[in-house]
Design an enzyme around this catalytic site. Structure first.
Site, PDB file in Angstrom:
ATOM      1  N   TYR A  45      42.392  48.901  34.634  1.00 16.76           N
ATOM      2  CA  TYR A  45      40.956  48.857  34.909  1.00 16.76           C
ATOM      3  C   TYR A  45      40.340  50.243  34.748  1.00 16.76           C
ATOM      4  O   TYR A  45      40.454  51.105  35.623  1.00 16.76           O
ATOM      5  CB  TYR A  45      40.694  48.342  36.322  1.00 16.76           C
ATOM      6  CG  TYR A  45      41.250  46.966  36.617  1.00 16.76           C
ATOM      7  CD1 TYR A  45      41.549  46.062  35.600  1.00 16.76           C
ATOM      8  CD2 TYR A  45      41.494  46.570  37.930  1.00 16.76           C
ATOM      9  CE1 TYR A  45      42.070  44.809  35.881  1.00 16.76           C
ATOM     10  CE2 TYR A  45      42.006  45.309  38.221  1.00 16.76           C
ATOM     11  CZ  TYR A  45      42.300  44.437  37.184  1.00 16.76           C
ATOM     12  OH  TYR A  45      42.818  43.206  37.477  1.00 16.76           O
ATOM     13  N   HIS A 128      51.883  42.836  35.484  1.00 17.61           N
ATOM     14  CA  HIS A 128      50.545  42.527  34.990  1.00 17.61           C
ATOM     15  C   HIS A 128      50.611  41.957  33.567  1.00 17.61           C
ATOM     16  O   HIS A 128      50.963  42.663  32.615  1.00 17.61           O
ATOM     17  CB  HIS A 128      49.690  43.800  35.001  1.00 17.61           C
ATOM     18  CG  HIS A 128      48.224  43.559  34.907  1.00 17.61           C
ATOM     19  ND1 HIS A 128      47.312  44.581  34.755  1.00 17.61           N
ATOM     20  CD2 HIS A 128      47.489  42.416  34.973  1.00 17.61           C
ATOM     21  CE1 HIS A 128      46.085  44.064  34.724  1.00 17.61           C
ATOM     22  NE2 HIS A 128      46.179  42.760  34.844  1.00 17.61           N
TER      23      HIS A 128
END
Length: 315
Positions: A45, A128
């Protein structure tokens, strides 16, 4: 370890739109004031911007009073090519993401996250998006996370994905504490209910449901014609279904996002949801919608109109 409403840290990393340091801090502060005590982030992010901003906002909070999760699988390596990040985050491309689910990659990724967050441990670490990296993720990445758990650097081990099939395979062939399930158990779609969620319940694995608005389609009381679904333009039939759900909600004095926020909690395996916010107003509004009870008659009417299957559990 966690329950209720969590704060999703992608938007404060300039996802699709710039957010100032002040607005990012205000969003985290508003989440705290609303009772949120679970905060999720990832190196992905904003090339670490989310972790840095979240760490700064939580630094003066008692560490024992909140849980934070981050993710591994993309290692950030310095990059001097200039320009802007090409992954949807409006940040300078000072680093590049390198897929790495090796034991060394997991450790290096987590070391960077701990430094950016300003903490000595995270409560949950998720593999992830290992969609195309099953072999390395299960043979190296997951054992590395379990080793870090034994050392107290990680509190719990999980996997975070936009699908349920591979997380189910992880559950059958390995050991997990958590699954972060993005967009696959929502008011709009429940395919994961067939085998995945019952398996989570059987194995005692906690599910954090995220992307409960299906990337925007369920985020507003009225469904616009240009709504997005799975990060692309929503097909006409999906928009029609969402509008029919919204109509039933309206008959009970409920707005569509309120029902979308509360729906996942109908299944006992779902312990929390996490919702992204880029402003104090967004997180405050979502917390209020979650707190206001949805009448049982609404769920019954959705089933009566074929918008939920009869066997779908509801809050």
């Amino acid at each position: 370890m966690i329950s209720g409403l969590g704060f999703g840290g992608a938007p404060i990393a300039n996802l699709y739109a710039e957010v100032s340091d002040e607005d990012a801090r205000a969003a985290v502060d508003a989440a705290w004031d609303a009772g949120v005590r679970y905060f999720d982030t990832a190196p992905h992010y904003g090339l670490g911007l989310s972790e840095r901003r979240l760490g700064a906002a939580l630094r003066d909070r008692p560490r024992s009073e909140f849980a934070v999760s981050t993710k591994v699988g993309r290692v950030l390596e310095p990059y001097d090519g200039g320009g802007l990040d090409d992954a949807g985050f409006l940040v300078p491309a000072t680093h590049r993401r390198v897929w790495d689910f090796s034991a060394d990659g997991i450790r290096r990724s987590l070391e960077g996250s701990l430094e950016r967050l300003g903490v000595d441990h995270v409560d949950i670490a998720y593999l992830h998006d290992p969609d195309n990296h099953w072999d390395q993720a299960v043979s190296e990445g997951l054992p590395a996370l379990h080793s870090l758990k034994e050392q107290g650097i990680v509190g719990a081990v999980g996997v975070g994905m936009n699908q349920w099939q591979m997380p189910e395979r992880f559950l059958r062939e390995a050991s997990l504490d958590y699954v972060m399930l993005a967009g696959r158990y929502t008011l709009l779609e429940q395919d994961s209910l067939a085998s995945f969620l019952p398996l989570c319940e059987e194995r005692g694995v906690s599910v954090v449901a995220v992307a409960v608005f299906n990337s925007g389609l369920l985020a507003r009381p009225e469904v616009p014609a240009d709504a997005t679904y799975n990060y692309a333009a929503a097909p006409a039939e999906v928009i029609d279904r969402a509008r029919r759900i919204a109509s039933v909600c309206g008959r009970h004095g409920v707005v569509l996002p309120q029902a979308a926020l509360q729906f996942p909690f109908g299944h006992p395996a779902v312990k929390a949801i996490a919702v992204g916010a880029r402003s104090a107003g967004e997180i405050t509004e979502n917390a209020a919608l979650l707190a206001e009870k949805v009448p049982a008659e609404l769920w019954a009417d959705l089933k009566a109109e074929g918008l939920l299957a009869p066997e779908v559990p509801t809050p």
